[in-house]
Motif scaffolding. Structure first.
Motif, PDB file in Angstrom:
ATOM      1  N   VAL A 191       0.820  -1.212   0.000  1.00 12.73           N
ATOM      2  CA  VAL A 191       0.000   0.000   0.000  1.00 12.73           C
ATOM      3  C   VAL A 191       0.858   1.268   0.000  1.00 12.73           C
ATOM      4  CG1 VAL A 191      -1.872  -1.179   1.206  1.00 12.73           C
ATOM      5  CG2 VAL A 191      -0.178   0.076   2.522  1.00 12.73           C
ATOM      6  N   VAL A 192       2.172   1.116   0.009  1.00  9.63           N
ATOM      7  CA  VAL A 192       3.053   2.282  -0.054  1.00  9.63           C
ATOM      8  C   VAL A 192       2.966   2.885  -1.460  1.00  9.63           C
ATOM      9  CG1 VAL A 192       5.426   3.095   0.142  1.00  9.63           C
ATOM     10  CG2 VAL A 192       4.586   1.323   1.685  1.00  9.63           C
ATOM     11  N   ASN A 193       2.870   4.187  -1.537  1.00 11.00           N
ATOM     12  CA  ASN A 193       2.767   4.883  -2.819  1.00 11.00           C
ATOM     13  C   ASN A 193       4.058   4.698  -3.627  1.00 11.00           C
ATOM     14  OD1 ASN A 193       2.316   6.617  -4.960  1.00 11.00           O
ATOM     15  ND2 ASN A 193       1.499   8.251  -3.683  1.00 11.00           N
ATOM     16  N   PRO A 194       3.989   4.109  -4.832  1.00 12.32           N
ATOM     17  CA  PRO A 194       5.215   3.899  -5.632  1.00 12.32           C
ATOM     18  C   PRO A 194       5.949   5.195  -5.971  1.00 12.32           C
ATOM     19  CG  PRO A 194       3.367   2.632  -6.517  1.00 12.32           C
ATOM     20  CD  PRO A 194       2.807   3.557  -5.490  1.00 12.32           C
ATOM     21  N   SER A 195       5.239   6.322  -5.952  1.00 10.48           N
ATOM     22  CA  SER A 195       5.899   7.585  -6.263  1.00 10.48           C
ATOM     23  C   SER A 195       6.984   7.930  -5.245  1.00 10.48           C
ATOM     24  CB  SER A 195       4.868   8.719  -6.329  1.00 10.48           C
ATOM     25  OG  SER A 195       4.240   8.909  -5.068  1.00 10.48           O
ATOM     26  N   LEU A 196       6.845   7.433  -4.021  1.00  9.27           N
ATOM     27  CA  LEU A 196       7.888   7.659  -3.015  1.00  9.27           C
ATOM     28  C   LEU A 196       9.192   6.980  -3.426  1.00  9.27           C
ATOM     29  CD1 LEU A 196       5.824   7.165   0.286  1.00  9.27           C
ATOM     30  CD2 LEU A 196       6.583   9.315  -0.730  1.00  9.27           C
ATOM     31  N   TYR A 197       9.089   5.766  -3.966  1.00  8.45           N
ATOM     32  CA  TYR A 197      10.283   5.062  -4.429  1.00  8.45           C
ATOM     33  C   TYR A 197      10.916   5.789  -5.616  1.00  8.45           C
ATOM     34  CZ  TYR A 197       8.193   1.256  -1.701  1.00  8.45           C
ATOM     35  OH  TYR A 197       7.631   0.490  -0.704  1.00  8.45           O
ATOM     36  N   GLU A 198      10.066   6.282  -6.504  1.00 10.16           N
ATOM     37  CA  GLU A 198      10.574   6.988  -7.680  1.00 10.16           C
ATOM     38  C   GLU A 198      11.285   8.272  -7.269  1.00 10.16           C
ATOM     39  OE1 GLU A 198       7.221   7.618 -10.155  1.00 10.16           O
ATOM     40  OE2 GLU A 198       6.841   5.476 -10.508  1.00 10.16           O
ATOM     41  N   ALA A 199      10.695   9.008  -6.328  1.00  6.60           N
ATOM     42  CA  ALA A 199      11.320  10.239  -5.863  1.00  6.60           C
ATOM     43  C   ALA A 199      12.650   9.961  -5.172  1.00  6.60           C
ATOM     44  CB  ALA A 199      10.379  10.980  -4.916  1.00  6.60           C
ATOM     45  N   ALA A 200      12.680   8.886  -4.364  1.00  8.60           N
ATOM     46  CA  ALA A 200      13.923   8.534  -3.675  1.00  8.60           C
ATOM     47  C   ALA A 200      14.995   8.118  -4.674  1.00  8.60           C
ATOM     48  CB  ALA A 200      13.650   7.402  -2.678  1.00  8.60           C
ATOM     49  N   ALA A 201      14.612   7.383  -5.729  1.00 13.32           N
ATOM     50  CA  ALA A 201      15.583   6.969  -6.744  1.00 13.32           C
ATOM     51  C   ALA A 201      16.127   8.173  -7.504  1.00 13.32           C
ATOM     52  CB  ALA A 201      14.935   5.974  -7.707  1.00 13.32           C
ATOM     53  N   LEU A 202      15.273   9.151  -7.794  1.00 17.35           N
ATOM     54  CA  LEU A 202      15.729  10.367  -8.481  1.00 17.35           C
ATOM     55  C   LEU A 202      16.708  11.159  -7.625  1.00 17.35           C
ATOM     56  CD1 LEU A 202      12.404  11.604 -10.144  1.00 17.35           C
ATOM     57  CD2 LEU A 202      14.394  10.578 -11.272  1.00 17.35           C
ATOM     58  N   ASP A 203      16.522  11.077  -6.302  1.00 18.62           N
ATOM     59  CA  ASP A 203      17.441  11.773  -5.394  1.00 18.62           C
ATOM     60  C   ASP A 203      18.725  11.001  -5.171  1.00 18.62           C
ATOM     61  OD1 ASP A 203      15.692  13.855  -5.113  1.00 18.62           O
ATOM     62  OD2 ASP A 203      14.761  13.087  -3.275  1.00 18.62           O
ATOM     63  N   GLY A 204      18.842   9.833  -5.795  1.00 21.71           N
ATOM     64  CA  GLY A 204      20.061   9.044  -5.687  1.00 21.71           C
ATOM     65  C   GLY A 204      20.097   8.065  -4.533  1.00 21.71           C
ATOM     66  N   ALA A 205      18.952   7.777  -3.929  1.00 25.94           N
ATOM     67  CA  ALA A 205      18.909   6.843  -2.804  1.00 25.94           C
ATOM     68  C   ALA A 205      19.041   5.408  -3.302  1.00 25.94           C
ATOM     69  CB  ALA A 205      17.608   7.001  -2.028  1.00 25.94           C
ATOM     70  N   GLY A 206      19.879   4.638  -2.630  1.00 28.76           N
ATOM     71  CA  GLY A 206      20.012   3.223  -2.956  1.00 28.76           C
ATOM     72  C   GLY A 206      18.932   2.392  -2.277  1.00 28.76           C
ATOM     73  N   GLN A 207      18.990   1.076  -2.508  1.00 31.21           N
ATOM     74  CA  GLN A 207      17.970   0.190  -1.951  1.00 31.21           C
ATOM     75  C   GLN A 207      17.984   0.182  -0.423  1.00 31.21           C
ATOM     76  OE1 GLN A 207      15.437  -1.635  -3.260  1.00 31.21           O
ATOM     77  NE2 GLN A 207      15.883  -0.491  -5.135  1.00 31.21           N
ATOM     78  N   LEU A 208      19.166   0.185   0.165  1.00 32.79           N
ATOM     79  CA  LEU A 208      19.240   0.179   1.630  1.00 32.79           C
ATOM     80  C   LEU A 208      18.655   1.467   2.208  1.00 32.79           C
ATOM     81  CD1 LEU A 208      22.757  -1.398   2.299  1.00 32.79           C
ATOM     82  CD2 LEU A 208      20.513  -2.456   2.556  1.00 32.79           C
ATOM     83  N   ARG A 209      18.932   2.587   1.535  1.00 35.08           N
ATOM     84  CA  ARG A 209      18.389   3.863   2.005  1.00 35.08           C
ATOM     85  C   ARG A 209      16.872   3.896   1.861  1.00 35.08           C
ATOM     86  NH1 ARG A 209      18.898   7.655   5.679  1.00 35.08           N
ATOM     87  NH2 ARG A 209      17.996   9.635   5.013  1.00 35.08           N
ATOM     88  N   ILE A 210      16.352   3.334   0.785  1.00 32.17           N
ATOM     89  CA  ILE A 210      14.896   3.274   0.582  1.00 32.17           C
ATOM     90  C   ILE A 210      14.244   2.405   1.646  1.00 32.17           C
ATOM     91  CG2 ILE A 210      13.106   2.411  -0.977  1.00 32.17           C
ATOM     92  CD1 ILE A 210      14.830   3.306  -3.312  1.00 32.17           C
ATOM     93  N   ILE A 211      14.880   1.281   1.952  1.00 34.84           N
ATOM     94  CA  ILE A 211      14.343   0.400   2.993  1.00 34.84           C
ATOM     95  C   ILE A 211      14.301   1.125   4.337  1.00 34.84           C
ATOM     96  CG2 ILE A 211      14.814  -1.683   4.332  1.00 34.84           C
ATOM     97  CD1 ILE A 211      15.871  -2.955   1.764  1.00 34.84           C
TER      98      ILE A 211
END
Length: 302
Positions: A191-211
Protein backbone atom coordinates in the motif's frame (compact mmCIF):
# COMPACT_ATOMS: atom_id res chain seq x y z
CA UNK A 1 -46.08 25.37 14.84
CA UNK A 2 -48.19 22.24 14.52
CA UNK A 3 -46.39 21.16 11.36
CA UNK A 4 -43.06 21.89 13.00
CA UNK A 5 -43.94 19.71 16.00
CA UNK A 6 -45.17 16.97 13.70
CA UNK A 7 -41.93 17.03 11.73
CA UNK A 8 -39.92 16.75 14.98
CA UNK A 9 -41.94 13.74 16.11
CA UNK A 10 -41.63 12.17 12.70
CA UNK A 11 -37.89 12.76 12.68
CA UNK A 12 -37.57 11.20 16.13
CA UNK A 13 -39.50 8.11 15.08
CA UNK A 14 -37.39 7.80 11.93
CA UNK A 15 -34.21 8.02 14.04
CA UNK A 16 -35.44 5.28 16.35
CA UNK A 17 -36.34 3.15 13.35
CA UNK A 18 -32.84 3.51 11.95
CA UNK A 19 -31.28 2.64 15.30
CA UNK A 20 -33.39 -0.52 15.55
CA UNK A 21 -32.39 -1.48 12.02
CA UNK A 22 -28.77 -1.13 13.08
CA UNK A 23 -29.31 -3.37 16.08
CA UNK A 24 -30.95 -5.96 13.85
CA UNK A 25 -27.72 -6.21 11.90
CA UNK A 26 -25.42 -6.12 14.93
CA UNK A 27 -27.67 -8.21 17.20
CA UNK A 28 -26.77 -11.69 15.84
CA UNK A 29 -23.07 -10.97 16.15
CA UNK A 30 -23.47 -9.59 19.68
CA UNK A 31 -25.46 -12.66 20.70
CA UNK A 32 -22.80 -15.04 19.36
CA UNK A 33 -20.04 -12.90 20.88
CA UNK A 34 -21.71 -12.99 24.29
CA UNK A 35 -22.30 -16.74 24.04
CA UNK A 36 -18.86 -17.89 22.90
CA UNK A 37 -16.64 -15.18 24.45
CA UNK A 38 -18.20 -13.30 27.36
CA UNK A 39 -20.10 -16.24 28.88
CA UNK A 40 -17.01 -18.54 29.19
CA UNK A 41 -15.02 -15.71 30.77
CA UNK A 42 -17.79 -14.98 33.26
CA UNK A 43 -18.12 -18.67 34.10
CA UNK A 44 -14.34 -19.01 34.57
CA UNK A 45 -14.34 -16.04 36.95
CA UNK A 46 -17.23 -17.65 38.82
CA UNK A 47 -15.33 -20.96 39.10
CA UNK A 48 -12.18 -19.20 40.32
CA UNK A 49 -14.01 -17.87 43.37
CA UNK A 50 -14.80 -21.37 44.68
CA UNK A 51 -12.86 -24.41 45.81
CA UNK A 52 -14.00 -28.04 45.73
CA UNK A 53 -12.72 -30.45 48.37
CA UNK A 54 -13.30 -34.16 48.79
CA UNK A 55 -14.53 -33.44 52.29
CA UNK A 56 -16.78 -30.44 52.61
CA UNK A 57 -17.75 -30.06 48.96
CA UNK A 58 -17.62 -26.73 47.13
CA UNK A 59 -17.20 -23.55 49.15
CA UNK A 60 -16.69 -19.89 48.37
CA UNK A 61 -13.07 -18.81 48.93
CA UNK A 62 -12.98 -15.37 47.30
CA UNK A 63 -9.49 -14.41 46.17
CA UNK A 64 -7.71 -17.34 47.87
CA UNK A 65 -7.18 -19.17 44.57
CA UNK A 66 -5.55 -16.07 43.07
CA UNK A 67 -3.22 -15.76 46.05
CA UNK A 68 -2.30 -19.42 45.65
CA UNK A 69 -1.47 -18.91 41.97
CA UNK A 70 0.77 -15.97 42.77
CA UNK A 71 2.67 -18.19 45.21
CA UNK A 72 2.70 -21.30 42.99
CA UNK A 73 6.29 -22.16 41.91
CA UNK A 74 5.03 -24.38 39.08
CA UNK A 75 2.99 -21.53 37.63
CA UNK A 76 5.95 -19.15 37.73
CA UNK A 77 8.22 -21.81 36.24
CA UNK A 78 5.78 -22.17 33.34
CA UNK A 79 5.47 -18.41 33.00
CA UNK A 80 9.25 -17.94 32.97
CA UNK A 81 9.50 -20.56 30.24
CA UNK A 82 7.02 -18.85 27.91
CA UNK A 83 8.56 -15.46 28.74
CA UNK A 84 11.97 -16.77 27.63
CA UNK A 85 10.30 -18.26 24.56
CA UNK A 86 8.75 -14.86 23.79
CA UNK A 87 11.97 -12.88 24.21
CA UNK A 88 14.03 -15.21 21.98
CA UNK A 89 11.66 -16.72 19.42
CA UNK A 90 9.44 -13.77 18.52
CA UNK A 91 12.25 -11.38 17.44
CA UNK A 92 13.84 -14.14 15.34
CA UNK A 93 10.52 -15.01 13.69
CA UNK A 94 9.61 -11.39 12.94
CA UNK A 95 13.10 -10.64 11.62
CA UNK A 96 12.88 -13.57 9.20
CA UNK A 97 9.38 -12.53 8.16
CA UNK A 98 10.64 -8.98 7.58
CA UNK A 99 13.54 -10.19 5.43
CA UNK A 100 11.25 -12.36 3.32
CA UNK A 101 8.68 -9.57 2.91
CA UNK A 102 11.38 -7.10 1.81
CA UNK A 103 12.89 -9.64 -0.58
CA UNK A 104 9.53 -10.34 -2.23
CA UNK A 105 8.64 -6.64 -2.42
CA UNK A 106 11.98 -5.75 -4.00
CA UNK A 107 10.88 -7.33 -7.30
CA UNK A 108 14.36 -8.76 -7.81
CA UNK A 109 13.55 -12.24 -6.58
CA UNK A 110 13.14 -14.89 -9.27
CA UNK A 111 9.87 -16.82 -9.01
CA UNK A 112 8.29 -14.38 -6.55
CA UNK A 113 4.83 -15.98 -6.60
CA UNK A 114 6.19 -19.50 -5.99
CA UNK A 115 8.51 -18.26 -3.23
CA UNK A 116 5.67 -16.38 -1.50
CA UNK A 117 3.40 -19.43 -1.56
CA UNK A 118 6.22 -21.70 -0.37
CA UNK A 119 6.95 -19.50 2.65
CA UNK A 120 3.26 -19.17 3.52
CA UNK A 121 2.44 -22.87 3.00
CA UNK A 122 3.59 -24.07 6.47
CA UNK A 123 0.94 -21.84 8.06
CA UNK A 124 -1.70 -23.91 6.24
CA UNK A 125 -0.42 -27.07 7.95
CA UNK A 126 -2.39 -27.78 11.16
CA UNK A 127 -0.32 -27.32 14.31
CA UNK A 128 -0.91 -30.94 15.33
CA UNK A 129 0.40 -32.26 12.01
CA UNK A 130 3.37 -29.87 12.03
CA UNK A 131 4.36 -30.84 15.58
CA UNK A 132 4.08 -34.57 14.87
CA UNK A 133 6.13 -34.17 11.69
CA UNK A 134 8.90 -32.23 13.42
CA UNK A 135 8.68 -34.48 16.48
CA UNK A 136 9.49 -37.56 14.42
CA UNK A 137 12.28 -35.71 12.60
CA UNK A 138 13.72 -34.75 15.98
CA UNK A 139 13.78 -38.37 17.12
CA UNK A 140 17.29 -39.42 18.17
CA UNK A 141 16.46 -43.13 18.01
CA UNK A 142 14.04 -43.65 15.14
CA UNK A 143 13.74 -40.20 13.54
CA UNK A 144 15.81 -38.09 11.17
CA UNK A 145 18.41 -37.18 13.80
CA UNK A 146 18.85 -40.85 14.65
CA UNK A 147 19.21 -41.78 10.98
CA UNK A 148 21.86 -39.08 10.45
CA UNK A 149 23.79 -40.25 13.50
CA UNK A 150 23.67 -43.83 12.28
CA UNK A 151 24.54 -43.04 8.66
CA UNK A 152 27.49 -40.73 9.33
CA UNK A 153 28.63 -42.02 12.70
CA UNK A 154 27.78 -38.77 14.43
CA UNK A 155 26.38 -38.05 17.85
CA UNK A 156 24.15 -35.04 17.30
CA UNK A 157 22.44 -33.77 20.46
CA UNK A 158 18.87 -34.88 21.05
CA UNK A 159 16.54 -31.97 20.14
CA UNK A 160 13.92 -33.42 22.49
CA UNK A 161 16.18 -33.48 25.54
CA UNK A 162 15.11 -31.37 28.53
CA UNK A 163 17.74 -28.73 27.72
CA UNK A 164 16.80 -28.37 24.03
CA UNK A 165 13.08 -29.07 23.85
CA UNK A 166 12.09 -25.41 24.26
CA UNK A 167 14.40 -24.41 21.39
CA UNK A 168 12.93 -27.24 19.31
CA UNK A 169 9.43 -25.94 19.97
CA UNK A 170 10.61 -22.47 18.99
CA UNK A 171 11.85 -23.88 15.68
CA UNK A 172 8.46 -25.48 15.03
CA UNK A 173 6.54 -22.29 15.82
CA UNK A 174 8.92 -20.22 13.69
CA UNK A 175 8.49 -22.61 10.76
CA UNK A 176 4.72 -22.37 11.13
CA UNK A 177 4.29 -18.61 11.49
CA UNK A 178 7.03 -16.91 9.46
CA UNK A 179 4.77 -17.06 6.41
CA UNK A 180 1.80 -15.66 8.32
CA UNK A 181 3.76 -12.66 9.58
CA UNK A 182 5.40 -12.24 6.19
CA UNK A 183 1.96 -11.84 4.65
CA UNK A 184 1.04 -9.10 7.17
CA UNK A 185 4.25 -7.18 6.44
CA UNK A 186 4.10 -7.72 2.68
CA UNK A 187 0.51 -6.45 2.59
CA UNK A 188 1.62 -3.28 4.39
CA UNK A 189 4.38 -2.76 1.82
CA UNK A 190 1.98 -3.07 -1.10
CA UNK A 191 0.00 0.00 0.00
CA UNK A 192 3.05 2.28 -0.05
CA UNK A 193 2.77 4.88 -2.82
CA UNK A 194 5.22 3.90 -5.63
CA UNK A 195 5.90 7.58 -6.26
CA UNK A 196 7.89 7.66 -3.02
CA UNK A 197 10.28 5.06 -4.43
CA UNK A 198 10.57 6.99 -7.68
CA UNK A 199 11.32 10.24 -5.86
CA UNK A 200 13.92 8.53 -3.67
CA UNK A 201 15.58 6.97 -6.74
CA UNK A 202 15.73 10.37 -8.48
CA UNK A 203 17.44 11.77 -5.39
CA UNK A 204 20.06 9.04 -5.69
CA UNK A 205 18.91 6.84 -2.80
CA UNK A 206 20.01 3.22 -2.96
CA UNK A 207 17.97 0.19 -1.95
CA UNK A 208 19.24 0.18 1.63
CA UNK A 209 18.39 3.86 2.00
CA UNK A 210 14.90 3.27 0.58
CA UNK A 211 14.34 0.40 2.99
CA UNK A 212 15.49 2.44 5.97
CA UNK A 213 13.74 5.72 5.10
CA UNK A 214 10.53 4.54 3.42
CA UNK A 215 9.76 0.85 3.87
CA UNK A 216 10.56 0.38 7.56
CA UNK A 217 8.53 3.44 8.68
CA UNK A 218 5.63 2.17 6.54
CA UNK A 219 5.89 -1.22 8.27
CA UNK A 220 5.77 0.16 11.82
CA UNK A 221 2.03 -0.36 12.31
CA UNK A 222 2.13 -3.84 10.76
CA UNK A 223 5.09 -4.79 12.96
CA UNK A 224 3.18 -3.69 16.06
CA UNK A 225 0.21 -5.85 15.03
CA UNK A 226 2.44 -8.84 14.26
CA UNK A 227 4.24 -8.40 17.59
CA UNK A 228 0.97 -8.30 19.54
CA UNK A 229 -0.28 -11.44 17.79
CA UNK A 230 3.04 -13.16 18.50
CA UNK A 231 2.95 -12.17 22.20
CA UNK A 232 -0.56 -13.59 22.56
CA UNK A 233 0.47 -16.76 20.74
CA UNK A 234 3.57 -17.21 22.92
CA UNK A 235 1.64 -16.88 26.18
CA UNK A 236 -1.00 -19.28 24.81
CA UNK A 237 1.57 -21.91 23.81
CA UNK A 238 -0.15 -25.27 24.18
CA UNK A 239 -0.40 -27.49 21.07
CA UNK A 240 3.31 -28.08 20.54
CA UNK A 241 4.29 -29.06 24.12
CA UNK A 242 1.13 -31.13 24.66
CA UNK A 243 1.84 -33.20 21.53
CA UNK A 244 5.58 -33.49 22.13
CA UNK A 245 4.89 -34.79 25.64
CA UNK A 246 3.75 -38.08 24.10
CA UNK A 247 7.07 -38.30 22.22
CA UNK A 248 9.35 -36.95 24.97
CA UNK A 249 7.51 -37.44 28.28
CA UNK A 250 10.64 -36.79 30.36
CA UNK A 251 11.31 -33.42 28.73
CA UNK A 252 7.84 -31.85 28.78
CA UNK A 253 6.31 -31.56 32.24
CA UNK A 254 2.64 -31.08 33.03
CA UNK A 255 3.44 -27.45 33.88
CA UNK A 256 5.63 -26.77 30.84
CA UNK A 257 3.52 -23.74 29.88
CA UNK A 258 0.73 -21.95 31.80
CA UNK A 259 -1.95 -23.16 29.37
CA UNK A 260 -0.68 -26.74 29.55
CA UNK A 261 -0.60 -26.40 33.35
CA UNK A 262 -4.22 -25.24 33.41
CA UNK A 263 -5.19 -28.10 31.10
CA UNK A 264 -3.42 -30.67 33.29
CA UNK A 265 -5.01 -29.28 36.44
CA UNK A 266 -8.47 -29.48 34.91
CA UNK A 267 -8.47 -32.76 33.00
CA UNK A 268 -5.87 -34.79 34.91
CA UNK A 269 -6.13 -33.34 38.40
CA UNK A 270 -9.86 -32.47 38.39
CA UNK A 271 -8.99 -29.08 39.92
CA UNK A 272 -11.39 -27.05 37.82
CA UNK A 273 -11.47 -24.04 40.13
CA UNK A 274 -7.71 -23.66 40.34
CA UNK A 275 -7.36 -24.30 36.61
CA UNK A 276 -9.80 -21.48 35.86
CA UNK A 277 -7.80 -19.19 38.14
CA UNK A 278 -4.54 -19.98 36.31
CA UNK A 279 -6.21 -19.26 32.98
CA UNK A 280 -7.61 -15.92 34.19
CA UNK A 281 -4.28 -14.79 35.65
CA UNK A 282 -2.50 -15.61 32.38
CA UNK A 283 -5.20 -13.83 30.42
CA UNK A 284 -4.71 -10.69 32.51
CA UNK A 285 -0.91 -10.83 32.14
CA UNK A 286 -1.23 -11.33 28.37
CA UNK A 287 -3.64 -8.41 28.08
CA UNK A 288 -1.35 -6.10 30.07
CA UNK A 289 1.79 -6.99 28.08
CA UNK A 290 -0.02 -6.69 24.73
CA UNK A 291 -1.49 -3.33 25.75
CA UNK A 292 1.93 -1.98 26.79
CA UNK A 293 3.43 -3.07 23.47
CA UNK A 294 0.56 -1.43 21.60
CA UNK A 295 0.98 1.85 23.50
CA UNK A 296 4.73 1.94 22.86
CA UNK A 297 4.23 1.13 19.19
CA UNK A 298 1.62 3.85 18.75
CA UNK A 299 3.74 6.37 20.62
CA UNK A 300 6.72 5.73 18.36
CA UNK A 301 4.46 5.94 15.32
CA UNK A 302 3.29 9.39 16.41
Amino acid sequence: MVSEGYSNVRGGLAGRGRSWIGWQFVGPFMAVFALVFLAPIAYSIYLSLFRTRLIGGTSFVGADNYLDVLQDPQFWSAFGRVALFLVVQVPIMLFLALLVALAIDSGRLYGTAFFRISVFLPYAVPAVVATLMWGFMYGARFGLIGNINEAFGLSLPDPLSPDLVLASIGNIVTWEFVGYNMLILYSALKVVNPSLYEAAALDGAGQLRIIWAIKLPALRGALVIATIFSIIGSFQLFNEPSILKTIAPNSVTTYFTPNFYAYSLSFAGQQFNYSATVAIVMGIITMIVAYIVQLRGMRKAV
